[in-house]
Design a protein around this motif. Structure first.
Motif, short mmCIF file in Angstrom:
data_model
loop_
_atom_site.label_atom_id
_atom_site.label_comp_id
_atom_site.label_asym_id
_atom_site.label_seq_id
_atom_site.Cartn_x
_atom_site.Cartn_y
_atom_site.Cartn_z
N LYS A 169 26.83 41.87 37.75
CA LYS A 169 27.70 41.75 38.93
C LYS A 169 29.14 41.46 38.52
O LYS A 169 30.09 42.02 39.09
N LEU A 170 29.31 40.59 37.53
CA LEU A 170 30.65 40.27 37.06
C LEU A 170 31.33 41.48 36.45
O LEU A 170 32.54 41.68 36.61
N GLU A 171 30.56 42.30 35.77
CA GLU A 171 31.12 43.52 35.18
C GLU A 171 31.59 44.48 36.26
O GLU A 171 32.68 45.07 36.16
N PHE A 172 30.79 44.63 37.30
CA PHE A 172 31.21 45.49 38.41
C PHE A 172 32.43 44.91 39.12
O PHE A 172 33.35 45.65 39.49
N ALA A 173 32.46 43.60 39.30
CA ALA A 173 33.59 42.95 39.97
C ALA A 173 34.88 43.20 39.19
O ALA A 173 35.92 43.53 39.78
N ARG A 174 34.83 43.05 37.88
CA ARG A 174 36.02 43.28 37.06
C ARG A 174 36.48 44.74 37.16
O ARG A 174 37.67 45.02 37.32
N GLU A 175 35.53 45.66 37.10
CA GLU A 175 35.86 47.08 37.21
C GLU A 175 36.51 47.40 38.55
O GLU A 175 37.51 48.14 38.62
N LEU A 176 35.96 46.85 39.63
CA LEU A 176 36.48 47.15 40.95
C LEU A 176 37.86 46.54 41.19
O LEU A 176 38.72 47.17 41.82
N ILE A 177 38.09 45.36 40.67
CA ILE A 177 39.41 44.75 40.82
C ILE A 177 40.45 45.55 40.03
O ILE A 177 41.58 45.75 40.50
N ALA A 225 48.87 46.65 47.04
CA ALA A 225 49.21 45.26 46.73
C ALA A 225 49.30 45.03 45.22
O ALA A 225 48.56 45.64 44.44
N LYS A 226 50.20 44.13 44.84
CA LYS A 226 50.23 43.65 43.46
C LYS A 226 49.15 42.59 43.31
O LYS A 226 49.04 41.70 44.15
N ILE A 227 48.36 42.69 42.24
CA ILE A 227 47.25 41.76 42.06
C ILE A 227 47.46 40.94 40.80
O ILE A 227 47.77 41.49 39.73
N PHE A 228 47.28 39.64 40.94
CA PHE A 228 47.46 38.72 39.82
C PHE A 228 46.16 37.96 39.58
O PHE A 228 45.51 37.50 40.52
N LEU A 229 45.79 37.83 38.31
CA LEU A 229 44.68 36.96 37.91
C LEU A 229 45.34 35.68 37.44
O LEU A 229 45.87 35.62 36.33
N GLY A 230 45.33 34.66 38.28
CA GLY A 230 46.14 33.47 38.01
C GLY A 230 47.61 33.88 38.11
O GLY A 230 48.06 34.37 39.14
N ASN A 231 48.36 33.71 37.05
CA ASN A 231 49.78 34.11 37.06
C ASN A 231 50.04 35.38 36.26
O ASN A 231 51.18 35.74 35.99
N LYS A 232 48.97 36.08 35.88
CA LYS A 232 49.10 37.28 35.07
C LYS A 232 48.81 38.51 35.93
O LYS A 232 47.75 38.63 36.53
N LYS A 233 49.76 39.44 35.96
CA LYS A 233 49.59 40.64 36.76
C LYS A 233 48.53 41.55 36.12
O LYS A 233 48.54 41.77 34.92
N ILE A 234 47.63 42.06 36.94
CA ILE A 234 46.61 42.98 36.46
C ILE A 234 47.18 44.40 36.41
O ILE A 234 47.82 44.85 37.36
#
Length: 233
Positions: free
Chosen positions: A207-215, A224-233
């Protein structure tokens, strides 16, 4: 994400995870019936006003409490992914929206629902829990199969990435993910029976692997700009 874009992801998820499309479709129908009978559903347009340009999405990862401690999130909309709701309430943070498939602590979901819109997801494994939605004042229903009239599918698989797809759909300009960890660790807030952070079991790891892929897909294809914490994806 339109159904035509989501369908290939969904078909692969069903194949890898061993899910039943028929059960998922049944769950969507059950949720629709419950919401219509209880008359506590809302449509997408009714929560547009809640979404600010900045959206904070709180996952139930082991880093969640460190990332929220001492911070003020009043400059954005706060969306909790299921179990993260418990950690937010413990720290005095009331989410504006909760995205849940009803795996979190029900008592905390009920408490949050007094002020938050509950975005409840139907799938084949939670049909028995769906009647809980009758206790929520406002519910937006979602599914992972072809959407119905009042049951939406914005894309996404786990509560966390579905929350990001929801924020994108509702017009967020900046999405900040907090408490997200794709390293294989599961936070203690993820499931009611967990008392500490643990290593991901096989199903959770997938599930985590799919979540990472989808994000990552959303960061590339969404507006939208997406940030993981303060780091832009």
């Amino acid at each position: 994400m339109k159904w035509e874009e989501w369908k290939p992801f969904y078909e692969r998820i069903v194949r890898v995870m061993g899910y039943s499309m028929e059960d998922d479709e049944k769950a969507a129908e059950v949720l629709r019936s419950i919401l219509i009978e209880n008359d506590n559903y809302i449509i997408k347009e009714e929560i547009n006003s809640i979404i600010m340009e900045r959206v904070y999405i709180f996952g139930a990862g082991p880093n969640l409490e460190d990332e929220i401690r001492g911070r003020d999130f009043s400059d954005g909309t706060k969306i909790a992914a299921d179990g993260a709701t418990s950690a937010l309430l413990k720290n005095g943070i009331i989410p504006d929206i909760v995205v849940t498939d009803l795996d979190g602590r029900i008592r905390d979901l009920l408490e949050a629902s007094k002020k938050a819109v509950m975005v409840v997801h139907a799938h084949g494994d939670n049909i028995d829990k769906l009647p809980i939605v009758t206790n929520f004042p406002l519910v937006l229903g979602t599914c992972q199969t072809k959407p119905l009239d009042i049951i939406y599918n914005f894309g996404g698989f786990t509560d966390g990435d579905r929350a990001a797809f929801l924020a994108e759909e509702l017009g967020a300009k900046e999405i900040i993910l907090l408490g997200f960890d794709f390293s294989g660790k599961v936070g203690k807030w993820s499931k009611p029976w967990l008392t500490k952070h643990v290593e991901a079991w096989e199903e959770k790891r997938k599930k985590l692997e799919f979540a990472r892929e989808l994000i990552k897909w959303l960061a590339k294809n969404g507006k939208a700009k997406i940030f993981l914490g303060n780091k832009k994806i």
